[in-house]
Every structure is written in structure tokens, then in C-alpha cells.
Write an enzyme that holds these catalytic residues in place. Structure first.
Site, PDB file in Angstrom:
ATOM      1  N   ARG A  74     -13.547   4.453  -2.787  1.00 24.35           N
ATOM      2  CA  ARG A  74     -13.066   2.787  -2.598  1.00 24.35           C
ATOM      3  C   ARG A  74     -13.487   2.225  -1.474  1.00 24.35           C
ATOM      4  NH1 ARG A  74     -11.960   2.756   2.198  1.00 24.35           N
ATOM      5  NH2 ARG A  74     -10.112   3.547   3.143  1.00 24.35           N
ATOM      6  N   ARG A  86      -5.993  -7.544  12.566  1.00 19.59           N
ATOM      7  CA  ARG A  86      -4.920  -8.119  13.137  1.00 19.59           C
ATOM      8  C   ARG A  86      -3.707  -7.370  13.787  1.00 19.59           C
ATOM      9  NH1 ARG A  86      -2.936 -12.206   9.099  1.00 19.59           N
ATOM     10  NH2 ARG A  86      -4.536 -13.520   9.952  1.00 19.59           N
ATOM     11  N   GLU A 170     -15.547   7.474   5.657  1.00 17.04           N
ATOM     12  CA  GLU A 170     -14.329   8.332   5.963  1.00 17.04           C
ATOM     13  C   GLU A 170     -14.064   9.225   4.869  1.00 17.04           C
ATOM     14  OE1 GLU A 170      -9.897   7.884   7.367  1.00 17.04           O
ATOM     15  OE2 GLU A 170     -10.084   7.165   5.415  1.00 17.04           O
ATOM     16  N   HIS A 186       3.175   8.235  -1.322  1.00 15.53           N
ATOM     17  CA  HIS A 186       2.726   6.961  -1.199  1.00 15.53           C
ATOM     18  C   HIS A 186       3.577   5.979  -2.214  1.00 15.53           C
ATOM     19  CE1 HIS A 186       0.020   3.285  -1.023  1.00 15.53           C
ATOM     20  NE2 HIS A 186       0.256   3.452  -2.515  1.00 15.53           N
TER      21      HIS A 186
END
Length: 235
Positions: A74, A86, A170, A186
């Protein structure tokens, strides 16, 4: 040779700009640059999938055994990129994205056994076009929640018409059992909006331990079936 599945293309949009326009941190030109940069990471995923497919077929031919169950990949979305920058207190700029995020391109390699995880990392480390930058071994030192896996940041060149670009990817190596557990965890955090009851957290941690015990038992059975053949290696 196994043909790797195509990595979904990144839409050429200024999602990061649209999300953060009120902050005045990004110009239109930079928003477009973010989209172009993410395409480069898409190419890196395609490169790594091909390399892993070749390694998979080589091991299957030599050992009559397939160490990889499946691979998923992904690209981080502009919204996720902005939120992570942020959250970490970094500027919301293209340069900040490149410097501070190592998981813009991510792969998950699901292996049959724990020994396959270590073997694949060792083989990849010898690949001339792959540089392993960092490794976090959560198998040897599990996370507090019981998760076990091997996370590596690798760098591979992407060869374009005008030049070659080193790109970081990664890669998370997991067993089938641990991938099943991680998927359940998850979903649980999503269901409870990250505020999971303590009793359920304890159950998840215990389940992670049981998953690891299952991994070890299944690998021991596998080795018995193969007559003590230890070619698959180990830690």
C-alpha cells in the site's frame, strides 16, 4: 516465475493540499509534487514485489517449499501522511514528508513459519539492489501487546528515464498466525475507537502468546515431516 500483483496507482491529486489548505503550509505546486513523489514510491513497491517474487520462486525450486504465503502492499494516503506529520510535530511540506516518514510505501510479507521470516531477511540483505537500513525485531522482543513480527526499512533504486532514485520501503514480515492476530487487534481498536476495555486487552495479549506457541508447534511438526531437514534456517 510468480507474477506479482499490480500495486494500485496513486491518483494524481493534491489531496495533501486540499486537506491542509487552511494552514497555508503548502502551495499548489508542492501539492502536485507530493502526488508525483508518491508515484515514485509506487514504482519502488513494484520493484520490491518483483524481487521478492524471484526469491520466492528460487527457494521453491531449490527446496521444494514456498516460504511466502502472500504479499500485500500500500501507499500512504495524503490524509494519513498529513496526520502523521502533524502528530509528530513536523512541518507539512514535501521535504518534511521525505525526511521524516519511512513508511510512505509499505509491504506486508506473510510467511508460513518464523524461520522463513529470518531467512527472507537474510537473503534480501545479500541482494545487490536492496540496502537494509533498519530492523526492528519484535519476534525476539515482542511488543507489550504480544505482537511479534520483523519490521525492516529497506532502500531500493527506482530507475526512471532521466535518473535513478533511491526510495525507502517499509517491509513487515509476519507469520500467518500473527497476521490473523494483528488483523483482529486492528478491528478491535477500530470497533472501540481505540479505547479498548482492559479485560479485552488482556485477552488479546494472551491470544498473541497462543498464536506464537502455535507457530512454534507447527514449525516443529513441519520439520518432523521433512525428516529433520533444516534448510529453511532460523534465527
Amino acid at each position: 516465475m510468480t507474477v506479482p500483483a499490480e500495486v494500485p496507482p496513486v491518483r494524481a491529486e493534491v489531496g495533501l493540499l486540499a486537506l491542509l489548505q487552511e494552514n497555508g503550509d503548502l502551495l499548489l505546486d508542492e501539492g502536485l509534487s507530493v502526488a508525483r513523489e508518491l508515484q515514485l514510491y509506487r514504482f519502488a513497491l513494484a520493484e520490491m514485489r518483483t524481487k521478492l517474487a524471484v526469491l520466492q520462486d528460487e527457494i521453491t525450486l531449490s527446496d521444494d517449499y514456498n516460504p511466502i504465503e502472500h504479499i500485500s502492499a500500500r501507499i500512504k494516503t495524503p490524509r494519513s501522511i498529513a496526520e502523521k506529520l502533524r502528530r509528530r510535530g513536523h512541518p507539512l511540506t514535501l521535504e518534511s514528508m521525505q525526511a521524516n516518514l519511512d513508511d510512505l510505501a509499505g509491504m506486508r510479507v506473510i510467511c508460513t513459519f518464523v524461520s522463513d521470516v529470518y531467512r527472507l531477511l537474510k537473503v534480501m540483505d545479500r541482494h545487490p539492489d536492496v540496502a537494509i537500513l533498519t530492523v526492528k525485531d519484535y519476534i525476539a522482543a515482542p511488543k507489550p501487546n504480544g505482537y511479534r513480527g520483523l519490521h525492516a526499512i529497506v532502500e531500493t533504486p527506482v530507475h526512471l528515464a532521466e535518473a535513478s532514485h533511491p526510495v525507502r520501503v517499509e517491509i513487515q514480515f509476519r507469520t500467518i498466525a500473527m497476521d490473523f492476530w494483528a488483523s483482529l487487534e486492528h478491528k478491535t481498536y477500530y470497533k472501540y475507537d481505540k479505547t479498548v476495555p482492559d479485560a479485552l486487552l488482556r485477552e488479546l495479549t494472551e491470544a498473541a502468546e497462543h498464536a506464537h506457541e502455535l507457530d512454534l508447534r507447527m514449525e516443529a511438526i513441519h520439520r518432523q515431516i521433512r525428516g529433520g531437514d533444516d534448510r529453511a534456517g532460523g534465527q
